[in-house]
Scaffold this motif. Structure first.
Motif, PDB file in Angstrom:
ATOM      1  N   PHE A  55     -24.391 -27.735  -8.054  1.00  0.00           N
ATOM      2  CA  PHE A  55     -24.904 -26.436  -7.649  1.00  0.00           C
ATOM      3  C   PHE A  55     -23.701 -25.585  -7.269  1.00  0.00           C
ATOM      4  CE2 PHE A  55     -26.069 -23.729  -4.039  1.00  0.00           C
ATOM      5  CZ  PHE A  55     -27.079 -22.981  -4.603  1.00  0.00           C
ATOM      6  N   ILE A  99     -31.271 -27.244  -1.370  1.00  0.00           N
ATOM      7  CA  ILE A  99     -30.967 -27.443  -2.792  1.00  0.00           C
ATOM      8  C   ILE A  99     -30.061 -28.659  -2.975  1.00  0.00           C
ATOM      9  CG2 ILE A  99     -29.755 -26.463  -4.790  1.00  0.00           C
ATOM     10  CD1 ILE A  99     -30.799 -23.694  -3.815  1.00  0.00           C
ATOM     11  N   THR A 110     -32.028 -30.461 -13.075  1.00  0.00           N
ATOM     12  CA  THR A 110     -32.208 -29.223 -13.836  1.00  0.00           C
ATOM     13  C   THR A 110     -32.943 -28.192 -12.998  1.00  0.00           C
ATOM     14  OG1 THR A 110     -34.368 -29.777 -14.786  1.00  0.00           O
ATOM     15  CG2 THR A 110     -32.417 -30.573 -15.970  1.00  0.00           C
ATOM     16  N   THR A 111     -32.857 -26.954 -13.427  1.00  0.00           N
ATOM     17  CA  THR A 111     -33.539 -25.886 -12.707  1.00  0.00           C
ATOM     18  C   THR A 111     -35.052 -26.018 -12.809  1.00  0.00           C
ATOM     19  OG1 THR A 111     -33.264 -24.468 -14.640  1.00  0.00           O
ATOM     20  CG2 THR A 111     -31.666 -24.219 -12.862  1.00  0.00           C
ATOM     21  N   ASP A 112     -35.535 -26.789 -13.791  1.00  0.00           N
ATOM     22  CA  ASP A 112     -36.976 -27.025 -13.891  1.00  0.00           C
ATOM     23  C   ASP A 112     -37.453 -27.925 -12.751  1.00  0.00           C
ATOM     24  OD1 ASP A 112     -37.092 -25.554 -16.247  1.00  0.00           O
ATOM     25  OD2 ASP A 112     -36.744 -27.318 -17.492  1.00  0.00           O
ATOM     26  N   ILE A 114     -35.623 -28.344  -9.662  1.00  0.00           N
ATOM     27  CA  ILE A 114     -35.113 -27.916  -8.359  1.00  0.00           C
ATOM     28  C   ILE A 114     -35.817 -26.644  -7.901  1.00  0.00           C
ATOM     29  CG2 ILE A 114     -33.064 -27.107  -7.117  1.00  0.00           C
ATOM     30  CD1 ILE A 114     -31.427 -28.813  -9.137  1.00  0.00           C
ATOM     31  N   ASP A 115     -36.279 -26.643  -6.663  1.00  0.00           N
ATOM     32  CA  ASP A 115     -36.847 -25.439  -6.062  1.00  0.00           C
ATOM     33  C   ASP A 115     -35.686 -24.618  -5.508  1.00  0.00           C
ATOM     34  OD1 ASP A 115     -38.112 -23.452  -4.637  1.00  0.00           O
ATOM     35  OD2 ASP A 115     -39.051 -24.810  -3.195  1.00  0.00           O
ATOM     36  N   PRO A 116     -35.394 -23.430  -6.086  1.00  0.00           N
ATOM     37  CA  PRO A 116     -34.229 -22.665  -5.651  1.00  0.00           C
ATOM     38  C   PRO A 116     -34.425 -21.874  -4.361  1.00  0.00           C
ATOM     39  CG  PRO A 116     -35.358 -21.488  -7.376  1.00  0.00           C
ATOM     40  CD  PRO A 116     -36.090 -22.801  -7.190  1.00  0.00           C
ATOM     41  N   GLU A 120     -31.863 -17.244  -7.023  1.00  0.00           N
ATOM     42  CA  GLU A 120     -32.390 -17.089  -8.370  1.00  0.00           C
ATOM     43  C   GLU A 120     -31.372 -17.676  -9.338  1.00  0.00           C
ATOM     44  OE1 GLU A 120     -33.926 -13.193  -9.322  1.00  0.00           O
ATOM     45  OE2 GLU A 120     -34.225 -12.784  -7.206  1.00  0.00           O
ATOM     46  N   PRO A 121     -31.750 -18.743 -10.058  1.00  0.00           N
ATOM     47  CA  PRO A 121     -30.800 -19.359 -10.986  1.00  0.00           C
ATOM     48  C   PRO A 121     -30.365 -18.391 -12.075  1.00  0.00           C
ATOM     49  CG  PRO A 121     -32.778 -20.707 -10.745  1.00  0.00           C
ATOM     50  CD  PRO A 121     -33.036 -19.416 -10.055  1.00  0.00           C
ATOM     51  N   ASP A 124     -28.287 -22.803 -16.409  1.00  0.00           N
ATOM     52  CA  ASP A 124     -28.576 -24.232 -16.328  1.00  0.00           C
ATOM     53  C   ASP A 124     -27.836 -24.887 -17.484  1.00  0.00           C
ATOM     54  OD1 ASP A 124     -29.555 -26.833 -16.356  1.00  0.00           O
ATOM     55  OD2 ASP A 124     -31.618 -26.229 -15.932  1.00  0.00           O
TER      56      ASP A 124
END
Length: 142
Positions: A55, A99, A110-112, A114-116, A120-121, A124
């Motif tokens: 991250f 995070i 992956t960003t799918d 992980i709760d950001p 805002e991602p 990835d």
């Protein structure tokens, strides 16, 4: 510090002064423009995490022209948060810790997964080139 302006304060000020027409300007226009700028920057510098489960927390100084176009002045890979209001700084650091826990302890990569939180991602690196920047860049950037 009273000299720090939040995006929401700017939105309210610009709206009340008649400079913008959209009362949700930050969400609808400013943040997407910032995300696209950061995606272009990451792509042009070929920023790649050194590890799959990494991250990146970066800070940036920006300039907005009289047409409300954002220009990135500089990016800091280790931003100092000393100028931020204490509550904002604490929320950001708590979000970063959450995070990092998801990545290190829970093994999410992956960003799918992980709760950001409030972040805002922008990128990835585990995704193919055309999906890496969440549609912020066209395919010619790959």
């Amino acid at each position: 510090d009273d000299s720090l302006l939040t995006q929401e304060f700017m939105e309210e000020y610009f709206f009340n002064e008649g400079k913008i027409e959209d009362p949700n300007w930050v969400h609808n226009l400013l943040r997407p423009q910032l995300k696209a700028s950061f995606a272009h920057l990451a792509n042009s510098l070929q920023i790649q995490p050194r590890f799959v489960s990494r991250f990146e927390f970066m800070g940036a100084d920006i300039l907005m022209d009289d047409q409300f176009k954002v220009k990135i002045l500089e990016v800091n890979r280790n931003p100092g948060l000393y100028g931020e209001p204490i509550t904002m700084r604490n929320e950001m650091l708590e979000n970063v810790a959450t995070i990092m826990t998801q990545i290190i302890v829970d093994g999410k990569t992956t960003t799918d997964e992980i709760d950001p939180g409030q972040f805002e991602p922008v990128m990835d690196s585990s995704k193919p080139c055309t999906e890496r920047f969440f549609g912020l860049l066209d395919n010619s950037c790959c």
